[in-house]
Enzyme design. Structure first.
Site: not given
Ligand code: NAP
Length: 285
Positions: A52, A96, A119
């Site tokens: 990312k 994460q 997200d």
């Protein structure tokens, strides 16, 4: 049979994002800034966050990775998330997953400001998504929608079967296919006679995490097969010692499908570009 090529489509979208960032820079506008929180030293999580970070640099975004020891307490992590929520330099934040067992993932996800939740896991974004209102869409299903749209596949009226009902793939995917005017069936581990559903599907989206689960006998001629699965299986012929396998048995499905996503090179790269699109949206919002 035609391939839904996530590598080609994501490259195309990446160039568009890159161009938009360059234009923002030239106009003196804010450059998108994505922050990622990484807790502990799980190998897969480190790889995902590294990818990312690399993606951000490639398109010209700023990126910050905040690394914390696995011993961080839930209260300390919440305080770190709140710091980012209040930092106007940062547009998007991802934490994460998975987190260490002593930290409640739901509580952390819900602490992220929904306006920075690139997200798309915050209940506010989930609610907006189900209502079809502007929001951050979870990256994997959002990437799949972008892939379908790129190939101008008309989904209206199609029967779409989604295998899997996770919060990050199956459920949001089903909501998005409903928005695309599909008739949607959601299958899961308790579904009886799953094949009776997949055989009648115009689109099958396999997101269950069992390599090779969906085979050619389970689909009808001309079906569209979207393979979300990515499972590492041992492969001595590969330098890494493993190969990535999808949830569809590619060879048998490809003999009947009209369109199919390969693994790798299908949904994976689309998931990565979707996060960049969300981050760009975060700075524009
Ligand atoms: P997950 O949270 O483990 O969910 C799996 C879902 O599949 C569950 O809803 C489960 O049903 C269902 N399932 C399990 N066994 C089944 C069976 N035999 N028949 C029918 N349904 C079954 O997984 P996930 O996070 O959604 O991910 C799914 C796969 O996609 C994994 O391989 C993951 O690595 C991959 N993935 C890929 C990307 C990408 O970028 N390509 C992104 C995210 C995930 P129950 O709810 O009844 O347990």
């Amino acid at each position: 049979m035609q391939i839904l090529d996530g590598n080609i489509v994501s490259k195309h979208l990446r160039a568009q994002v890159q161009e938009e960032v360059a234009q923002r820079k030239a106009a003196g506008k804010k450059i998108p800034h994505l922050a990622a929180i990484l807790v502990g030293n799980d190998g897969a999580s480190m790889t995902y966050v590294g990818a990312k970070e690399k993606d951000c640099h490639e398109v010209g975004f700023h990126s910050t990775v905040l690394r914390f020891d696995a011993s961080i307490t839930e209260a300390e992590l919440i305080a770190e998330v709140e710091k980012i929520n209040n930092n106007s330099e940062i547009d998007g934040l991802i934490v994460q997953l998975p987190l260490p067992k002593h930290i409640n993932e739901k509580r952390i996800t819900e602490t992220i400001s929904w306006e920075k939740d690139v997200d798309g896991f915050h209940p506010m974004n989930v609610g907006l998504m189900f209502k079809g209102l502007p929001c951050f869409l979870p990256a994997t299903p959002f990437g799949i929608i972008k892939l379908i749209e790129h190939y101008q596949i008309e989904t209206s009226g199609m029967h779409c079967v989604v295998i899997g009902r996770s919060d990050i793939v199956g459920k949001p995917m089903s909501a998005m296919m409903l928005q695309k005017n599909c008739t949607v069936t959601i299958c899961h581990s308790k579904t009886k006679d799953l094949t009776s559903f997949t055989r009648n599907a115009d689109i099958v989206i396999a997101a269950l995490g069992i390599p090779g689960f969906l085979n050619g006998d389970m689909i009808k001629d001309g079906a569209i097969v979207i393979d979300v699965g990515i499972t590492r299986v041992a492969d001595a012929t590969k330098k890494s010692g493993f190969a990535l396998k999808g949830d569809a048995d590619y060879e048998s499905c490809a003999t009947k499908a009209a369109w199919i996503t390969p693994v790798p090179g299908g949904v994976g790269p689309m998931t990565r570009i979707a996060l960049l699109l969300n981050t760009l949206h975060a700075v524009k919002a």
